[in-house]
Design a protein around this motif. Structure first.
Motif, short mmCIF file in Angstrom:
data_model
loop_
_atom_site.label_atom_id
_atom_site.label_comp_id
_atom_site.label_asym_id
_atom_site.label_seq_id
_atom_site.Cartn_x
_atom_site.Cartn_y
_atom_site.Cartn_z
N CYS A 33 -57.91 3.48 -31.47
CA CYS A 33 -58.17 4.87 -31.84
C CYS A 33 -58.00 5.13 -33.34
O CYS A 33 -58.33 6.21 -33.81
N CYS A 43 -49.32 1.96 -29.10
CA CYS A 43 -49.86 3.13 -29.81
C CYS A 43 -49.43 4.41 -29.09
O CYS A 43 -49.71 4.56 -27.90
N CYS A 46 -52.89 6.52 -27.83
CA CYS A 46 -53.80 6.12 -26.77
C CYS A 46 -53.18 5.12 -25.79
O CYS A 46 -53.79 4.81 -24.77
ZN LIG Z 1 -54.36 4.10 -30.44
#
Ligand SMILES: [Zn+2]
Lengths: 61, 218
Positions: A33, A43, A46
């Protein structure tokens, strides 16, 4: 036991603390992302880690 | 000294720690993935992995040994019935720890610890992609580094010049600020000032000229 003879002054205390510094973490961009992420971390945007979906994140509609 | 301090006490007494690890181990076996702090996850890893290895040998004795560590009959039956079958081919390393950032409140490092064989998304893609990916990154890395390094070399001298002049200015400013040295050096400075005033007058135009040259280079 040994004891301090006099109180440490504010100046002396603050001068000692000038070496207490916050360090910046090493950052990378998420391959999925493009968000800024910490190295070796999933992350937070996401839920991807090393190109794979690890956590299911609900996408806000 | 750190001699023989091999495991993390986690700020608990022995009995408290054992009870907590037993609860965490049975939670991990029953739900396959738990979220916890990094220190606890690392302690848990050394606690459950021997138990999972033990579960590969399904005998009454090993069941009793594992039960003594888990204190949870549902977790024991789950471990010997389902987990042991899935894990049969794996020579250790049954768990995976993935960091998820810091907790609000106490800023503790949080992570997910999971059983490797129950995460199908990770299993399929790692086995396919592992080998070619590594090769690509090594070859590509060298090629990319070489031109980048050259560019850096070209860029550096200019930057160094700028920083050198900036530092020189800072040094002058620092000397002005310090009052203690001034009083000591005043006597000397007065003597020198007459001589240095002439010298500075000569130096200043030269400095300005050199700075202009650098600007042109940019
Ligand atoms: Zn991400």
């Amino acid at each position: 036991m040994a004891h301090p003879k006099s109180k440490t002054s504010k100046t002396r205390r603050d001068k000692r603390r000038t070496h207490y510094k916050a360090s910046l973490p090493t950052l990378a961009t998420c391959s999925n992302c493009g968000a800024t992420v910490k190295y070796h971390h999933i992350c937070p945007e996401c839920g991807y880690y090393r190109g794979k979906q690890v956590i299911e994140k609900e996408i806000a509609v | 000294m750190r001699h023989n301090k091999k495991f993390n006490h986690l700020g608990r007494t022995s009995s408290h720690r054992k009870a907590m690890l037993a609860n965490m181990a049975s939670s991990l076996i029953e739900s396959k993935r738990i979220s916890t702090t990094l220190a606890k996850a690392k302690a848990l890893r050394t606690y459950v992995e021997p138990l999972i290895t033990k579960a590969k040998d399904d005998t009454t004795h090993s069941r009793r040994v594992v039960f003594s560590h888990l204190q949870n009959k549902n977790a024991v039956s789950e471990l010997f019935r389902d987990v042991a079958v899935k894990v049969a081919d794996r020579p250790g390393g049954y768990t995976r720890i993935l960091r998820t950032g810091n907790r609000l409140g106490d800023n503790a490092e949080m992570c997910i610890i999971e059983l490797v064989d129950y995460n199908e998304a990770m299993l399929t893609s790692t086995e396919e992609a592992a080998k070619p990916k590594r090769r690509r990154s090594r070859r590509g890395g060298k090629k990319e580094e070489a031109p980048a390094a050259e560019a850096a070399k070209q860029a550096k001298p200019v930057a160094e010049k700028e920083s050198a002049t900036a530092e020189a200015e800072e040094v002058k400013a620092v000397e002005d600020v310090q009052p203690v040295e001034e009083t000591e050096e005043k006597a000397e400075a007065e003597v020198k000032s007459e001589a240095s005033a002439e010298a500075e007058a000569e130096e200043k135009p030269a400095d300005e000229a050199s700075e202009e040259d650098k600007k042109k280079e940019e």
